[in-house]
Design a protein around this motif. Structure first.
Motif, mmCIF file in Angstrom:
data_model
loop_
_atom_site.group_PDB
_atom_site.id
_atom_site.type_symbol
_atom_site.label_atom_id
_atom_site.label_comp_id
_atom_site.label_asym_id
_atom_site.label_seq_id
_atom_site.Cartn_x
_atom_site.Cartn_y
_atom_site.Cartn_z
ATOM 1 N N ILE A 1 45.007 64.362 46.029
ATOM 2 C CA ILE A 1 45.827 65.320 46.778
ATOM 3 C C ILE A 1 47.252 64.808 46.948
ATOM 4 O O ILE A 1 48.215 65.541 46.765
ATOM 5 N N CYS A 2 47.382 63.525 47.314
ATOM 6 C CA CYS A 2 48.685 63.028 47.767
ATOM 7 C C CYS A 2 49.701 62.886 46.651
ATOM 8 O O CYS A 2 50.900 63.061 46.878
ATOM 9 N N LEU A 3 49.244 62.593 45.440
ATOM 10 C CA LEU A 3 50.208 62.394 44.361
ATOM 11 C C LEU A 3 51.003 63.670 44.073
ATOM 12 O O LEU A 3 52.226 63.665 44.155
ATOM 13 N N PRO A 4 50.305 64.793 43.763
ATOM 14 C CA PRO A 4 51.090 66.026 43.568
ATOM 15 C C PRO A 4 51.794 66.470 44.843
ATOM 16 O O PRO A 4 52.912 66.986 44.785
ATOM 17 N N LEU A 5 51.162 66.239 45.978
ATOM 18 C CA LEU A 5 51.762 66.680 47.245
ATOM 19 C C LEU A 5 53.077 65.943 47.518
ATOM 20 O O LEU A 5 54.082 66.559 47.875
ATOM 21 N N ALA A 6 53.061 64.634 47.302
ATOM 22 C CA ALA A 6 54.284 63.855 47.521
ATOM 23 C C ALA A 6 55.379 64.347 46.585
ATOM 24 O O ALA A 6 56.544 64.414 46.945
ATOM 25 N N TRP A 7 54.972 64.717 45.384
ATOM 26 C CA TRP A 7 55.938 65.231 44.406
ATOM 27 C C TRP A 7 56.564 66.539 44.909
ATOM 28 O O TRP A 7 57.779 66.699 44.888
ATOM 29 N N ILE A 8 55.728 67.456 45.381
ATOM 30 C CA ILE A 8 56.261 68.734 45.899
ATOM 31 C C ILE A 8 57.216 68.464 47.045
ATOM 32 O O ILE A 8 58.281 69.066 47.137
ATOM 33 N N MET A 9 56.801 67.569 47.948
ATOM 34 C CA MET A 9 57.591 67.348 49.158
ATOM 35 C C MET A 9 58.948 66.751 48.814
ATOM 36 O O MET A 9 59.931 67.016 49.486
#
Lengths: 352, 569
Positions: free
Chosen positions: B377-385
């Motif tokens: 979850i966090c890898l793509p999420l950090a990218w979006i953020m």
């Protein structure tokens, strides 16, 4: 390879205008340089072509097909544009070997393993990197990294290769070598190349045509010879090549493509495309030095360039001029000048 | 909307959908329980009211506990920052030897559950210390336990969270291109000036991030203030909540919710301060960090190494020895000798009690699952953020620390409130292992997200743009460029998640049921029923298992991509 067409292209960042009213066509297989001082909008133009930025005005077409348009809001993302790009920082992926870096665009496009191997081998061969295929980017020198980035940008037959000041981080001799490599590379591949630089020597040496940019606009887009001998305005005349721009009084036309102007009381004939030019671009080659001459100037500085000397002269009225001499001339000596066929243009030139 | 987004990001519509869904899922997992709790805190029998809030905040006990929490967490964090910072700078920048072993040892205090840390330390210092009795140095019975004090709590909190600062800072230091430091040395900077004027400014973002995380963790720590503070009558907010719940039962849920919110506010204030502090201090790093820095300490090397190892001895070896000593006596309080040494506690705990094996399995699955799911979850999420910030993502960024900052018991209550009855169904997650799993995801979200965010922020955007121009879609870029380049940070995050989850107690203490016990619960139950020896035995076994796991990762490191193992040089 393809033809890129820009129509009334503009880009604003909030209130700052980075690019305004840029229209141009980069022909198929042409090597185009975008030349200008920093902040002139050349990198913005490159990023618009790559698709990293969306235009706020105008449109971009590749081979007639629209890829970005501010009017319709169409924007083809970078990954679908089929462009190759070389960054100033190279942007090699440090976790992949040289071969893998180069193979990546093919991998993404789903080429077969065999096809990939053939093409990567060819690209490495062309850039002289065959022996470095298995190295990691961290183990390469600056010039080698540069060549990997070049190989990577070309391996998948892109519509165009975009180069963002690719030689800025290299030393002078390497830069000269890489310039030759780029030119030879361009010849061999026939790729449409768009090359951003602030170095006029680099642009003149490599490009088929150079777009001189300033303040977000293209001031002149022409071959290096034309830029040098027929600059459109004072900015181009000053930015490209050596010499001086001086104000003159127009005296009337003198046949096709010519004009008579008055310079320091002397009537001089000039090449011109406008009827009454009020500026002259005098290149060093336009000045013949002698003991006699109606025009007099004093030598302020004499620099050896190898094979000849460059003289900085000050004429009456404080006019700065540049001339070449075959012999050293002492500072303060007064010389006579003969001016032959300088280029005349109007200060308020219409930009196009 | 999707048109304008696509224009800004150059992404396709299917990507947008996935990204929005991911953001929604993250918000649901982390913030929904907190929101449920918030509602509980401001609702009375007649709907919304601020009355309980005002009443609880006005109490002297609340104010005292608030001050105690800020004091112990604050002093502890300063200690963590000094210890973890010193270790990180020395290990990452100088030529000291045996770095791998040092890092390995520094990771271990984090794996020991806080209440076991507290237990182990009281074994080192107190009058009933098995270790001190064995070597004949125990103070007389009845003399005070020096750790039963505010400073004692703060010091143990500091030691417990040293690794957080160390790991985060070290990851940041590794991203500094050596040229930046070498350029400064050429410019004539040396020694402390070099550190102060070049290295420190460049590492401030990661140091601040690690410090903020250590503060937030210390603030929500329950085990240490419970073990050391309650006997001394010194309550922090988490122990106050525990005491109120234990004393009054569920009738004080609203009051507990208010106290929990108070902790949340303090944690949020810490995060906001950190954000303000960093606003003008985040620099993009240019260049490849391809060689580790090795500044020669010359004749100082040996003394520095000695000091570092003495610190390791004091904060790790000593308490572990005390713990091991306690696990080997036949009954608590008996001095350890060759005659009295007994493996009875070990045998009983590990082989006679089936619950221990079950707990090992549960904890292992929960910790692995949480680490894997959070990484995904966090890898793509950090990218979006980072690349596509929106008001929603910025708010989420600000609030994501909350489930971690809340004391575990409170998050557990929030989860019970939320999941005891799934909306629109008759199903309940309460009593299943899934409620613990979801609570873990919520709790450890920030542990995974922060290191990935910081690694991503330091990545040259041209790396990604080059891939984009090469034709790589967002998914492909995330997989082949972003993932490998942020892998060290993601792996460090995953390891932190795994280790903390593996020993976690305070969340699962309220969520477990027969069959879904975790290791923390087993240790706590043993200790709670007076079986300190067996509790120590299981603790030592847990630490042993974790060390073996870490050793296995270490051995596999040659086959893993460079930089995946966080403690490897």
């Amino acid at each position: 390879m393809a033809e890129l067409t820009l129509t009334a292209l503009g880009k604003r960042f909030d209130s700052h205008v980075a690019l305004a009213d840029v229209s141009a066509t980069f022909h198929d297989g042409e090597f185009v340089a975008l030349l200008g001082p920093s902040g002139c909008g050349k990198t913005t133009l490159l990023r618009l072509l790559a698709g990293f930025e969306a235009p706020t005005e105008g449109e971009i077409a590749v081979d007639g097909a629209l890829v970005a348009s501010a009017r319709t809001g169409k924007l083809l993302p970078p990954e679908e544009r089929n462009m190759g790009i070389v960054f100033q920082s190279y942007a090699l992926w440090p976790h992949m070997s040289v071969a893998r870096n180069v193979a990546y665009p093919l991998e993404v496009r789903g080429f077969s393993r065999a096809e990939r191997r053939t093409r990567v081998a060819a690209a490495l061969e062309m850039t002289g990197l065959t022996d470095y295929a298995d190295r990691m980017p961290a183990a390469l020198s600056g010039g080698q990294r540069q060549r990997v980035a070049l190989a990577r940008s070309l391996v998948a037959d892109p519509s165009a290769v975009l180069l963002d000041e690719p030689l800025a981080n290299l030393d002078l001799s390497l830069r000269a070598t890489m310039q030759e490599a780029f030119a030879a590379f361009h010849e061999r591949t026939g790729a449409t190349m768009v090359y951003v630089t602030h170095d006029q020597t680099e642009a003149m040496a490599m490009a088929d045509r150079v777009a001189v940019m300033d303040g977000g606009r293209i001031r002149q887009f022409a071959t290096p010879e034309v830029l040098y001998s027929e600059p459109a305005d004072a900015f181009v005349a000053g930015f490209v090549g050596d010499g001086a721009v001086v104000p003159v009084e127009p005296c009337g036309p003198a046949g096709e493509g010519g004009a008579r102007v008055r310079l320091l009381g002397q009537e001089v004939s000039a090449r011109a495309r406008v009827a009454g030019p009020d500026r002259l671009c005098i290149r060093p080659e336009d000045i013949t030095l002698g003991e006699e001459g109606a025009l007099r100037a004093e030598v302020r500085q004499c620099t050896y360039l190898g094979g000849r000397f460059r003289l900085r002269l000050v004429a009456e009225g404080g006019l700065d001029l540049v001339a070449f001499s075959t012999a050293r001339v002492r500072q303060g000596v007064s010389l006579g000048l003969t001016i032959g066929q300088p280029w005349g243009f109007a200060a308020e030139a219409a930009h196009g | 909307m999707s048109q304008s987004l696509a224009r800004n990001w150059g992404g396709s519509r299917s990507d947008d959908w996935l990204l929005s869904a991911l953001m929604g899922l993250a918000i649901l997992l982390t913030l929904a329980p907190v929101a449920r709790l918030l509602i509980e805190g401001v609702s009375g029998p007649d709907g919304l009211t601020l009355a309980p809030l005002v009443e609880v905040l006005a109490r002297p006990t609340t104010q005292a506990a608030l001050w105690h929490s800020i004091f112990t967490a604050g002093v502890g964090t300063v200690l963590s920052m000094l210890l973890g910072g010193a270790f990180a700078f020395l290990v990452a920048l100088t030529d000291i030897r045996a770095k791998g072993a040092l890092v390995f040892c520094l990771m271990i205090p984090m794996m020991i559950p806080p209440q076991i840390t507290a237990l182990a330390w009281t074994q080192v210092m107190g009058p009933s210390s098995v270790l001190l009795k064995t070597i004949g140095l125990a103070p007389p019975l009845g003399s005070p336990q020096p750790l039963h004090s505010p400073l004692g709590i703060a010091v143990l909190l500091g030691i417990q969270h040293t690794s957080i600062v160390f790991l985060t800072l070290r990851a940041g230091l590794r991203a500094i291109p050596p040229e930046a430091v070498e350029a400064a040395r050429i410019a004539g900077a040396r020694g402390l000036r070099l550190w102060w004027q070049v290295v420190l400014p460049l590492s401030v973002p990661s140091l601040a991030a690690g410090t903020a995380m250590a503060f937030v963790t210390a603030l929500g720590n329950f085990g240490i203030p419970a073990m050391l503070g309650i006997p001394a009558g010194y309550s922090t907010l988490p122990t106050l909540i525990y005491q109120r719940l234990a004393g009054m039962g569920t009738s004080v849920l609203t009051e507990v919710a208010v106290l929990a919110l108070l902790i949340g506010v303090v944690a949020l204030a810490g995060v906001v301060l950190n954000r303000l502090f960093l606003r003008r201090r985040a620099y993009g790093l240019i260049g490849l960090a391809n060689r580790p820095l090795e500044i020669s300490l010359k004749q100082l090397r040996l003394p520095v190494e000695l000091v570092l190892w003495l610190v390791i001895l004091a904060i790790l070896v000593l308490p572990l020895l005390a713990l091991a000593a306690t696990s080997l006596v036949p009954a608590y309080g008996v001095p350890l000798s060759w005659q009295t040494m007994s493996f009875g506690g070990w045998y009983e705990a590990l082989f006679r009690q089936p619950v221990t094996a079950r707990a090992f399995r549960n904890s292992f699955l929960l910790a692995t699952g949480a680490a894997v799911v959070l990484m995904a979850i966090c890898l793509p999420l950090a990218w979006i953020m980072l690349r596509r910030p929106s008001r929603l993502s910025r708010t989420f960024d600000l609030l994501v620390d909350l489930p971690y900052a809340l004391p575990g018991v409170v998050l557990a209550i929030a989860c019970i409130l939320l999941f005891i009855n799934l909306p629109l169904t008759d199903l309940t997650l309460y009593g299943t292992i899934w409620i613990i799993f979801i609570a873990y995801i919520a709790r450890f979200f920030t542990v995974m997200l922060r290191p990935v965010q910081s690694a991503l922020a330091q990545l040259d955007p041209a790396m990604e743009e080059a891939a984009q121009s090469a034709g790589a879609s967002l998914g492909k870029r995330l997989r082949t460029i972003i993932l490998p380049l942020t892998a060290p940070a993601a792996a460090a995050g995953a390891i932190l998640v795994f280790l903390t989850a593996f020993n976690e107690l305070t969340v699962s203490a309220l969520l477990w049921s027969s069959g879904t016990e975790t290791l923390g619960v087993v240790i706590f139950n043993l200790e709670d029923s007076g079986e300190t020896v067996m509790a120590s035995a299981v603790s030592v076994a847990v630490v042993g298992v974790v060390i073996v796991l870490m050793g296995a990762i270490q051995l596999a490191s040659r086959r893993l991509p460079k930089g995946v193992v966080p403690w490897q040089n």
